[in-house]
Scaffold this active site. Structure first.
Site, PDB file in Angstrom:
ATOM      1  CG  ASN A   1       1.187   4.601  25.816  1.00 23.43           C
ATOM      2  OD1 ASN A   1       0.452   3.915  25.101  1.00 23.43           O
ATOM      3  ND2 ASN A   1       2.473   4.753  25.558  1.00 23.43           N
TER       4      ASN A   1
ATOM      5  CB  CYS B   1       7.490   3.235  26.209  1.00 18.58           C
ATOM      6  SG  CYS B   1       6.692   3.284  27.796  1.00 18.58           S
TER       7      CYS B   1
ATOM      8  CB  THR C   1      10.839 -16.548  45.161  1.00 13.30           C
ATOM      9  OG1 THR C   1      11.356 -17.874  45.240  1.00 13.30           O
ATOM     10  CG2 THR C   1      10.514 -16.020  46.551  1.00 13.30           C
TER      11      THR C   1
HETATM   12  N1  PMP Z   1       1.332  -0.442  28.491  1.00  7.26           N
HETATM   13  C1  PMP Z   1       1.214   0.887  28.523  1.00  7.26           C
HETATM   14  C2  PMP Z   1       0.015   1.539  27.934  1.00  7.26           C
HETATM   15  C3  PMP Z   1       2.223   1.652  29.125  1.00  7.26           C
HETATM   16  O1  PMP Z   1       2.096   2.988  29.155  1.00  7.26           O
HETATM   17  C4  PMP Z   1       3.351   1.006  29.676  1.00  7.26           C
HETATM   18  C5  PMP Z   1       4.475   1.784  30.318  1.00  7.26           C
HETATM   19  N2  PMP Z   1       5.069   2.753  29.489  1.00  7.26           N
HETATM   20  C6  PMP Z   1       3.415  -0.404  29.618  1.00  7.26           C
HETATM   21  C7  PMP Z   1       2.393  -1.081  29.017  1.00  7.26           C
HETATM   22  C8  PMP Z   1       4.591  -1.159  30.174  1.00  7.26           C
HETATM   23  O2  PMP Z   1       4.532  -1.201  31.579  1.00  7.26           O
HETATM   24  P1  PMP Z   1       5.771  -1.636  32.460  1.00  7.26           P
HETATM   25  O3  PMP Z   1       6.657  -0.456  32.551  1.00  7.26           O
HETATM   26  O4  PMP Z   1       5.194  -2.018  33.782  1.00  7.26           O
HETATM   27  O5  PMP Z   1       6.436  -2.797  31.807  1.00  7.26           O
END
Ligand code: PMP
Length: 402
Positions: free
Chosen positions: A158, A337, A246
């Site tokens: 990512n 992230c 759910t």
């Molecule tokens: N894995 C990768 C490679 C990501 O880029 C991300 C999101 N930044 C995630 C996992 C996490 O995904 P989510 O936001 O759906 O929890």
């Protein structure tokens, strides 16, 4: 009804963080929340309609991945899918072995659960990437032992867009007598490049709706038929007893529509994204001769939608702020992230990118809705902003540098 849309003058180039929700997805979700509000576990007509909507979406998501609908477990996103895959497999297989192998450039939602397993007595071997961000098969195989129960390697990183040799790894692992399970985080691949879990040969795979123009808070875990996992949410027994609760019907329905549209547009979107990112990269190089691409130089080894660029001599946060303020161009500094943490990115550190260069790294990421005109506007903006910053650094290197 009139909801607000993103400002028309904005150029959103942070699609690896999240993507705008497609209007078709919003429409389907509104319908799911109004006309089909029933609980899929209820026997009456409204309940059954909600069940049908969930199962229809399950097929759409399965189709995007080349899976069977029974192999799809809906989750609250890829963070849950990753954690469930790793923890669920480790718990189910702990009597066979307690060793796990993962690449050092995985998303925190893989790294952290593995750290937690380590604290609970599992051993984890981290496999470093090459300087271009690709993790070679041989390095992963060197870390595999007879007691290895699980291997995790993402398909697309990512932060750099580096594509990993998951299919080759799967073939090699199948030849090992211990046959560890292979998990792959497909979050940045699904919908941008063709992805087929059969061809990849993975046992477990994670995807997220909001990275492909669906809603946030919904994702899926692919669990190959026959693979046993420990349930991670116990209760009413939904999602084959693995993940009770759910179902998030509107989210799942929206995910289904987003998956269908993404699949219908492949492989054209792969090609379009590759052309757009090439245009962007050429524009950035022309705008700033010190621009350096982090990640594989060969476009065939990169996902078509991510460009990690270091602007040598400039600070990434300053570049990103100026692009946003001067021209409404939104990009990210390192990985969104992880960018709340002050440390430089674990991915760039693992690639041995020098600290000063890592601090100048900006990630541009395109989405399925990004247009050529937007890329042109981003290039124009970059030309202006980078020229100004370069002139400023020349005058006051100390205040800006670092
Ligand atoms: N894995 C990768 C490679 C990501 O880029 C991300 C999101 N930044 C995630 C996992 C996490 O995904 P989510 O936001 O759906 O929890």
């Amino acid at each position: 009804m009139g909801w607000t849309v993103a400002p028309a003058d904005a150029v959103y180039l942070d699609n690896a963080a999240t993507t705008p929700v497609r209007p078709e997805v919003v429409d389907a979700m509104v319908q799911a929340m109004t006309g089909r509000f029933g609980n899929p576990s209820s026997r009456h007509r409204l309940g059954q309609q909600a069940r049908e909507a969930v199962e229809f979406a399950r097929r759409q998501v399965a189709d995007l991945l080349g899976a069977e609908p029974e192999e799809i477990v809906f989750t609250s996103g890829a963070t849950e899918a990753n954690q469930a895959a790793l923890w669920g497999a480790a718990m189910a297989l702990r009597r066979q072995g307690r060793h796990v192998v993962a690449s050092a450039v995985e998303h925190p939602s893989v790294l952290e659960p593995l750290e937690a397993l380590h604290r609970q007595g599992f051993e984890v071997s981290w496999v470093p990437p090459q300087p271009d961000g690709v993790v070679p098969v041989e390095r992963v195989l060197q870390a595999v032992r007879p007691d290895t129960i699980l291997v995790s390697l993402m398909l697309v990183n990512n932060e750099t867009g580096a594509r990993m040799p998951v299919a080759e790894l799967a073939r090699a692992l199948r030849a090992r007598p211990s046959r560890p399970l292979l998990h792959s985080d497909l979050v940045q691949a699904a919908g941008r490049i063709p992805v087929d879990v059969q061809a990849l040969g993975v046992d477990l795979a994670s995807v997220s709706a909001h990275k492909l123009h669906g809603p946030k808070g919904v994702g899926a875990l692919y669990v190959r038929r026959g693979v046993r996992l420990e349930p991670w949410l116990r209760g009413g027994g939904q999602e084959r007893g693995l993940r009770s609760g759910t179902e998030n019907v509107p989210g799942i329905v929206g995910f289904g529509v987003a998956a269908r549209l993404a699949r219908e547009e492949l492989p054209r979107s792969t090609q379009r994204l590759a052309l757009l990112s090439l245009r962007l990269w050429e524009g950035l190089q022309a705008a700033y001769p010190g621009a350096r691409l982090l990640g594989p130089a060969d476009p065939a080894l990169r996902a078509p939608h991510i460009l990690a660029v270091a602007f040598e001599g400039l600070r990434a946060d300053v570049v990103a702020n100026h692009l946003d303020q001067a021209a409404g161009v939104m990009v990210s500094v390192g990985s969104a992230c992880a960018s709340h943490k002050s440390r430089t990115s674990h991915v760039l550190r693992a690639m041995k990118v020098p600290e000063s260069l890592a601090r100048s790294a900006v990630r541009f990421s395109l989405g399925l809705l990004t247009t050529e005109a937007e890329v042109e506007r981003a290039v124009q903006a970059a030309r202006q902003v980078l020229a100004e910053l370069a002139a400023f650094v020349k005058r006051e290197p100390v205040r800006h540098g670092g």
